[in-house]
Design a protein around this motif. Structure first.
Motif, PDB file in Angstrom:
ATOM      1  N   ARG A 144       0.818  -1.221   0.000  1.00 59.12           N
ATOM      2  CA  ARG A 144       0.000   0.000   0.000  1.00 59.12           C
ATOM      3  C   ARG A 144       0.852   1.273   0.000  1.00 59.12           C
ATOM      4  N   TYR A 145       2.076   1.167   0.515  1.00 58.70           N
ATOM      5  CA  TYR A 145       2.890   2.359   0.735  1.00 58.70           C
ATOM      6  C   TYR A 145       4.026   2.533  -0.271  1.00 58.70           C
ATOM      7  N   GLY A 146       4.514   1.453  -0.831  1.00 59.92           N
ATOM      8  CA  GLY A 146       5.753   1.531  -1.597  1.00 59.92           C
ATOM      9  C   GLY A 146       6.928   1.308  -0.660  1.00 59.92           C
ATOM     10  N   GLN A 147       8.022   0.741  -1.188  1.00 61.96           N
ATOM     11  CA  GLN A 147       9.149   0.382  -0.333  1.00 61.96           C
ATOM     12  C   GLN A 147      10.303   1.366  -0.429  1.00 61.96           C
ATOM     13  N   VAL A 148      11.082   1.414   0.652  1.00 61.97           N
ATOM     14  CA  VAL A 148      12.286   2.231   0.695  1.00 61.97           C
ATOM     15  C   VAL A 148      13.472   1.278   0.822  1.00 61.97           C
ATOM     16  N   GLU A 149      14.506   1.519   0.038  1.00 62.15           N
ATOM     17  CA  GLU A 149      15.709   0.697   0.126  1.00 62.15           C
ATOM     18  C   GLU A 149      16.871   1.556   0.593  1.00 62.15           C
ATOM     19  N   MET A 150      17.707   0.990   1.478  1.00 58.90           N
ATOM     20  CA  MET A 150      18.898   1.721   1.909  1.00 58.90           C
ATOM     21  C   MET A 150      20.084   0.770   2.043  1.00 58.90           C
ATOM     22  N   ASN A 151      21.290   1.325   2.006  1.00 61.50           N
ATOM     23  CA  ASN A 151      22.486   0.500   2.091  1.00 61.50           C
ATOM     24  C   ASN A 151      22.931   0.323   3.539  1.00 61.50           C
ATOM     25  N   GLU A 152      24.071  -0.367   3.723  1.00 57.00           N
ATOM     26  CA  GLU A 152      24.553  -0.682   5.087  1.00 57.00           C
ATOM     27  C   GLU A 152      24.913   0.577   5.874  1.00 57.00           C
ATOM     28  N   SER A 153      25.207   1.667   5.179  1.00 53.90           N
ATOM     29  CA  SER A 153      25.562   2.915   5.860  1.00 53.90           C
ATOM     30  C   SER A 153      24.343   3.733   6.265  1.00 53.90           C
ATOM     31  N   GLY A 154      23.147   3.223   5.947  1.00 58.82           N
ATOM     32  CA  GLY A 154      21.922   3.949   6.298  1.00 58.82           C
ATOM     33  C   GLY A 154      21.523   4.983   5.275  1.00 58.82           C
ATOM     34  N   ILE A 155      22.209   5.001   4.111  1.00 54.11           N
ATOM     35  CA  ILE A 155      21.854   5.945   3.046  1.00 54.11           C
ATOM     36  C   ILE A 155      20.735   5.339   2.197  1.00 54.11           C
ATOM     37  N   ILE A 156      19.684   6.120   1.991  1.00 51.86           N
ATOM     38  CA  ILE A 156      18.562   5.651   1.178  1.00 51.86           C
ATOM     39  C   ILE A 156      18.969   5.666  -0.291  1.00 51.86           C
ATOM     40  N   THR A 157      18.748   4.533  -0.971  1.00 50.94           N
ATOM     41  CA  THR A 157      19.185   4.390  -2.358  1.00 50.94           C
ATOM     42  C   THR A 157      18.040   4.440  -3.361  1.00 50.94           C
ATOM     43  N   SER A 158      16.826   4.103  -2.926  1.00 53.87           N
ATOM     44  CA  SER A 158      15.704   4.169  -3.875  1.00 53.87           C
ATOM     45  C   SER A 158      14.366   4.118  -3.154  1.00 53.87           C
ATOM     46  N   PHE A 159      13.360   4.620  -3.857  1.00 53.91           N
ATOM     47  CA  PHE A 159      11.967   4.532  -3.414  1.00 53.91           C
ATOM     48  C   PHE A 159      11.220   3.730  -4.472  1.00 53.91           C
ATOM     49  N   ARG A 160      10.609   2.636  -4.055  1.00 51.49           N
ATOM     50  CA  ARG A 160       9.855   1.803  -4.998  1.00 51.49           C
ATOM     51  C   ARG A 160       8.384   2.191  -4.977  1.00 51.49           C
ATOM     52  N   GLU A 161       7.743   2.068  -6.111  1.00 51.64           N
ATOM     53  CA  GLU A 161       6.331   2.397  -6.223  1.00 51.64           C
ATOM     54  C   GLU A 161       5.466   1.387  -5.451  1.00 51.64           C
ATOM     55  N   LYS A 162       4.225   1.782  -5.183  1.00 51.53           N
ATOM     56  CA  LYS A 162       3.259   0.856  -4.590  1.00 51.53           C
ATOM     57  C   LYS A 162       3.103  -0.360  -5.498  1.00 51.53           C
TER      58      LYS A 162
END
Length: 238
Positions: A144-162
């Motif tokens: 319902r929300y879409g996913q957030v991906e981040m690397n081991e350093s805590g930096i967000i790398t992408s936002f995925r669609e719902k």
């Protein structure tokens, strides 16, 4: 605390389209939960955390919010940034940010309760010299929300669609802390979506960090969750 608490912007201009039957005469942030407006629970939570200034970003039926809270609620000074026409989430933040007087500011959605430790959220943001940090939440169904991906350093790398597929993952919890100078360094248009136009466009910069929390989370944007809030908010003795 080692510095002044940041100002908080609450996005409270939403129409509540999917809650028409429940909130046809008020902004979504003013939807009644056990006899109190939803946004009042947010202000109680903010007050308990020690924050002292909130800028309510309003638009649709804004006078109902102003008449209810006026310029002070408990320990919080309240100011208003009123949209004369819908500006999108980004435009609303841009307008409200003109009233920010602190080096950092926090943004919250007026229809979402995510009861994280706001002080710790702020402290880690400053410790990591971040430009923007997003509060993230692990959920069993991120579709319902879409996913957030981040690397081991805590930096967000992408936002995925719902997605139509029900899968667990990290979601954007709707609370941001932003360095004021960083936000104001962009040449923002008057109207734009904070999430789709700005965050998606700039995520590859490496400037967005994520902090993951497991605290209580609810978004009352759909009738089922609005109904759920009526029973679950009994626990909040604010």
């Amino acid at each position: 605390m080692f510095m002044h608490f940041p100002d908080i912007i609450i996005l409270a201009g939403g129409l509540g389209t999917r809650l028409k039957e429940q909130v046809n005469d008020r902004p979504k942030a003013m939807a009644s939960v056990n006899g109190k407006p939803f946004v009042e629970y947010l202000l109680n939570y903010i007050s308990k955390a020690g924050f002292q200034k909130v800028i309510l970003s309003t638009g649709y039926l804004s006078k109902s919010i102003e008449d209810y809270f006026k310029d002070r609620y408990r320990t919080i000074d309240i100011e208003y940034a009123i949209e004369k026409e819908p500006l999108g989430t980004g435009g609303a933040i841009r307008l409200a940010a003109k009233k920010v007087t602190t080096p950092y500011f926090i943004v919250m959605n007026g229809d979402t309760m995510f009861r994280i430790d706001l002080q710790r959220f702020f402290e880690v943001h400053v410790e990591k010299l971040a430009q923007m940090t997003i509060a993230l939440r692990n959920v069993d169904d991120a579709s319902r929300y879409g996913q957030v991906e981040m690397n081991e350093s805590g930096i967000i790398t992408s936002f995925r669609e719902k997605s139509s597929q029900s899968i667990p993952g990290l979601i954007n919890g709707g609370i941001y802390i932003i360095k004021t100078k960083y936000f104001k360094s962009f040449n923002h248009p008057e109207k734009f979506s904070f999430e789709n136009d700005w965050m998606q466009k700039n995520v590859q910069s490496g400037d967005f960090l994520g902090q993951v929390f497991d605290e209580y989370f609810i978004d009352i944007g759909i009738p089922e969750d609005y109904k759920r809030a009526q029973s679950e908010f009994n626990e909040f003795k604010d």
